[in-house]
Design an enzyme around this catalytic site. Structure first.
Site, PDB file in Angstrom:
ATOM      1  CG  ASP A 196      75.002   4.197 -75.744  1.00 23.66           C
ATOM      2  OD1 ASP A 196      75.741   4.836 -76.519  1.00 23.66           O
ATOM      3  OD2 ASP A 196      74.330   4.738 -74.849  1.00 23.66           O
TER       4      ASP A 196
ATOM      5  CG  ASN B  35      73.767   7.496 -85.010  1.00 24.07           C
ATOM      6  OD1 ASN B  35      73.717   6.275 -84.957  1.00 24.07           O
ATOM      7  ND2 ASN B  35      73.722   8.240 -83.916  1.00 24.07           N
TER       8      ASN B  35
END
Length: 244
Positions: A21, A69
């Site tokens: 991340d 996503n």
């Protein structure tokens, strides 16, 4: 003394899972587009794969692209798909004796991406070193829903009875059934959550969260996570006396 020197090379976690991340925020700090961060993050992937192989990690699972996503801007998704094809360096995998696998709803990926990944899986199938697993179009809820659907179908046709459905039976129907549960889960980027990643498998995993954005995550930080893992006592629900 660096963490690279501190870690016990004889007690390396067998399976390390990583939530990579911070690419977008890393790029924003530099006044760049998010895709710039993803490109920098891909370079970190290459380095950490080689570090894991040299340390003797048996399984390295990277949360590369979640089912959620797909909701990102179309241009970012397209850039990620192109980067995915370009970033899987088969030469690096072969040089390091790395076996390549995928978990996730890969039928959603573009055909050319699926073909490139399938070739890499086939060409590295006989490698005996670290198994690199990319979680692509993956989420735990998707995975568990698929497992429940498969098991329900078997029960409906009478191939199994409800009494046969055990923890182990469910595990056998997950996409991760070829590898052990993660010993250590690392998340970069400062967020403290699991984001729908390996929820069943991480029931007893040790968790390590760091503020470092993924493009800046290096071998020293990787070894720090392993060192922290080695300082912990894994009890799996038992007492210290029972496991000593």
């Amino acid at each position: 003394m660096s963490y690279i020197e501190k870690i016990d090379k004889n007690r390396i976690p067998q399976h390390i899972a990583i939530i990579m991340d911070g690419n977008g925020r890393w790029a924003k700090q530099r006044g760049k587009e998010r895709t710039y961060g993803h490109q920098a993050g891909a370079e970190t992937v290459h380095k950490i794969i080689e570090d894991a192989a040299r340390l003797g990690v048996k399984y390295l699972t990277l949360y590369t692209f979640s089912t959620e996503n797909w909701n990102r801007p179309q241009e970012e998704v397209a850039a990620l798909m192109n980067l995915l094809v370009d970033s899987i360096e088969e030469e690096t995998l072969m040089k390091n004796n790395i076996r390549f696998r995928i978990i996730g709803d890969i039928k959603k990926l573009p055909a050319e991406v699926q073909e490139g990944l399938s070739r890499c899986i086939e060409h590295t199938a006989n490698n005996t070193g670290t198994c690199l697993v990319l979680a692509l179009s993956y989420s735990s809820r998707w995975e568990m829903t698929e497992a429940v659907r498969q098991i329900a179908t078997l029960a409906k046709t009478g191939e199994i009875s409800p009494e046969q459905i055990t923890d182990e039976y469910i595990t056998a129907h997950l996409t991760t059934n070829f590898m052990p549960d993660p010993d250590l889960l690392i998340r970069t980027g400062g967020e403290i959550r699991l984001s729908n990643y390996l929820l069943w498998q991480c029931a007893y995993s040790e968790l390590y969260f760091c503020d470092t954005f993924w493009p800046d995550f290096d071998k020293e930080e990787f070894c720090k996570a392993i060192y922290e893992y080695q300082q912990r006592e894994r009890r799996f629900g038992k007492t210290s006396e029972q496991i000593s």
